[in-house]
Design a protein around this motif. Structure first.
Motif, PDB file in Angstrom:
ATOM      1  N   ASN A 248      29.718  52.704  -1.785  1.00 16.02           N
ATOM      2  CA  ASN A 248      29.609  52.336  -3.156  1.00 16.02           C
ATOM      3  C   ASN A 248      30.014  54.266  -3.494  1.00 16.02           C
ATOM      4  OD1 ASN A 248      28.688  51.529  -6.049  1.00 16.02           O
ATOM      5  ND2 ASN A 248      27.117  53.017  -6.113  1.00 16.02           N
ATOM      6  N   THR A 252      32.813  55.432  -6.217  1.00 17.59           N
ATOM      7  CA  THR A 252      32.011  56.349  -7.234  1.00 17.59           C
ATOM      8  C   THR A 252      32.959  58.269  -7.327  1.00 17.59           C
ATOM      9  OG1 THR A 252      29.909  56.566  -6.833  1.00 17.59           O
ATOM     10  CG2 THR A 252      30.647  54.250  -7.750  1.00 17.59           C
ATOM     11  N   TYR A 284      25.206  46.176  -6.310  1.00 13.07           N
ATOM     12  CA  TYR A 284      25.966  47.177  -8.015  1.00 13.07           C
ATOM     13  C   TYR A 284      26.967  45.827  -8.394  1.00 13.07           C
ATOM     14  CZ  TYR A 284      25.399  50.939  -4.108  1.00 13.07           C
ATOM     15  OH  TYR A 284      24.763  51.714  -3.516  1.00 13.07           O
ATOM     16  N   LYS A 286      28.672  44.013  -8.453  1.00 15.91           N
ATOM     17  CA  LYS A 286      30.170  44.174  -8.518  1.00 15.91           C
ATOM     18  C   LYS A 286      30.954  43.731  -7.066  1.00 15.91           C
ATOM     19  CE  LYS A 286      32.371  47.278 -10.382  1.00 15.91           C
ATOM     20  NZ  LYS A 286      32.871  48.599 -11.144  1.00 15.91           N
ATOM     21  N   SER A 291      35.839  46.412  -7.134  1.00 14.56           N
ATOM     22  CA  SER A 291      35.623  47.712  -6.675  1.00 14.56           C
ATOM     23  C   SER A 291      37.184  48.699  -6.038  1.00 14.56           C
ATOM     24  CB  SER A 291      34.161  48.576  -5.951  1.00 14.56           C
ATOM     25  OG  SER A 291      32.882  47.387  -7.360  1.00 14.56           O
ATOM     26  N   GLU A 294      40.036  49.103  -7.936  1.00 13.87           N
ATOM     27  CA  GLU A 294      40.161  49.833  -9.233  1.00 13.87           C
ATOM     28  C   GLU A 294      40.327  51.480  -8.943  1.00 13.87           C
ATOM     29  OE1 GLU A 294      36.693  48.699 -11.541  1.00 13.87           O
ATOM     30  OE2 GLU A 294      37.419  47.047 -11.886  1.00 13.87           O
TER      31      GLU A 294
END
Length: 310
Positions: A248, A252, A284, A286, A291, A294
Motif C-alpha cells: 500500500n 500510494t 484498505y 480494496k 490497486s 490503477e
C-alpha cells in the motif's frame, strides 16, 4: 526436460533479437510470471546451453523500463536479489533505511546467511562491515540490524515461560516504568528471541503491562529504531499484514516507489501472496490486484498483475 525445452523454445521465438518479427511481451509474461524461481533458473541454464546465448541478456535487449527491470529480477536467485537490493540501498551518499530494515528484519537466520554470502560474491565486500559504515545506520538502529545479520536470533520453538516472563518484566521496567528508555535492552531482547518466544513475549507483556508491546514501542521510541523494532514484531507475528502495508505504501506513493512494489511482489510471490491479498482487502477495503492495476501501466502492469493473481 520436455516442458523446459518447450518454454525455452517459446521464449526464443518471442524475442525480436532472436529473429521474431516482433517481441511478444504477453507470452513472456505468461511463462516467466507463472514459473517458480527454481524453474526460472533451470530455464535460463537450459536456454544458455541449448542456444549458446544468455537468456537474461536477450530479454534485456528486447525489453525496457520497469518491465525489463522486473523480468530480470525474476531471474535472480532470491538471495542475490536481496543482496542487490541491500547494496543499492547503501550505494551513494544516502541510505535507503526502509529497504535495509524490511529485508534484514523479515528474513530468518538461514536466509540472512545466504544473503551475506551472495553479497560478498556480488560486491567483494562484507555486508555487516558495509552496514556499519552507513552514516544513517549509526547508533541503535544499525546495531539492531547488525545483531540480526550476526544471526543472534534464537531458533528455539519451545519458549521457557519463566524466561519470557522475565523478559516482559525487564521490558516494562526498562520502558514504560522508567524515566527514559533502556533502548539497548529492547534491542537485545527483540533481536535474540525466536518467533515462538516473541509471540509468547507479546502475550505476556500485554497481560503484565496492560497495553501491547507495539503501543509501548510507539510511546518510547521514534524514527528508524521505532520502525525497526516494530518490523521485527510484525515479521514474526503478522508478516502478511506487514507486506500488505508495504504494498500500500508503494501504491500510494504515485510511482515513486516502484522498486518497493516490485520487490514485495517478487519476494513474496511463492510465500504468502494469497494471504497478503486478504490482509490488503481487510486493511484498505480494496482489491489489491485492482490497486496494482490503477498504479501501474503497460507490460509492467500486466506482469505485476500476473504475479498478484497467484
Amino acid at each position: 526436460m520436455g516442458d523446459i525445452d518447450k518454454d525455452v523454445e517459446t521464449l526464443k521465438n518471442c524475442l525480436k533479437s532472436c529473429g521474431a518479427a516482433k517481441t511478444d511481451e504477453d507470452t513472456i509474461i505468461k511463462i516467466v510470471a507463472n514459473r517458480s524461481n527454481v524453474m526460472r533458473q533451470q530455464l535460463r541454464n537450459y536456454y544458455n546451453q541449448k542456444y549458446s546465448r544468455d537468456l537474461v541478456f536477450d530479454l534485456k535487449t528486447d525489453l525496457d523500463g520497469k518491465f525489463e527491470t522486473a523480468i530480470v529480477a525474476l531471474f535472480d536467485d532470491p538471495f542475490i536479489y536481496d543482496a542487490k537490493s541491500l547494496h543499492k540501498a547503501m550505494l551513494g551518499a544516502g541510505t535507503d533505511t526502509d529497504t535495509c530494515i524490511e529485508i534484514i528484519c523479515t528474513r530468518p537466520n538461514w536466509y540472512l546467511k545466504n544473503i551475506m554470502a551472495a553479497y560478498s560474491n556480488l560486491t567483494g565486500g562484507n555486508l555487516i562491515t558495509d552496514l556499519k559504515s552507513e552514516v544513517k545506520l549509526k547508533g541503535n538502529t544499525g546495531q539492531l540490524l547488525v545483531n540480526l545479520l550476526e544471526c543472534q536470533r534464537s531458533e528455539n520453538p519451545e519458549p521457557n515461560k519463566e524466561t519470557i516472563e522475565k523478559y516482559a518484566e525487564d521490558l516494562i521496567n526498562g520502558g514504560i516504568k522508567k524515566l527514559g528508555t533502556d533502548q539497548k535492552l529492547f534491542i537485545d531482547i527483540l533481536s535474540k528471541t525466536s518467533t515462538q518466544e516473541l509471540q509468547l513475549l507479546i502475550d505476556t507483556y500485554q497481560k503484565k503491562a496492560g497495553e501491547s508491546l507495539l503501543t509501548s514501542i510507539d510511546k518510547e521510541f521514534s524514527g528508524d529504531i521505532q520502525k525497526t523494532l516494530k518490523t521485527i514484531i510484525y515479521a514474526n507475528t503478522t508478516p502478511s499484514e506487514y507486506f500488505a502495508g508495504r504494498i500500500n505504501e508503494a501504491i500510494t506513493a504515485g510511482g515513486k516507489k516502484d522498486e518497493l512494489l516490485m520487490r514485495i511482489l517478487i519476494t513474496r510471490d511463492e510465500v504468502d501472496m494469497p494471504k497478503i491479498k486478504e490482509c490488503y482487502k481487510k486493511a484498505y477495503g480494496k482489491d489489491m490486484v485492482e490497486s496494482v492495476k490503477e498504479a501501474t501501466l503497460g507490460d509492467y502492469k500486466n506482469l505485476l498483475v500476473e504475479l498478484c493473481d497467484h
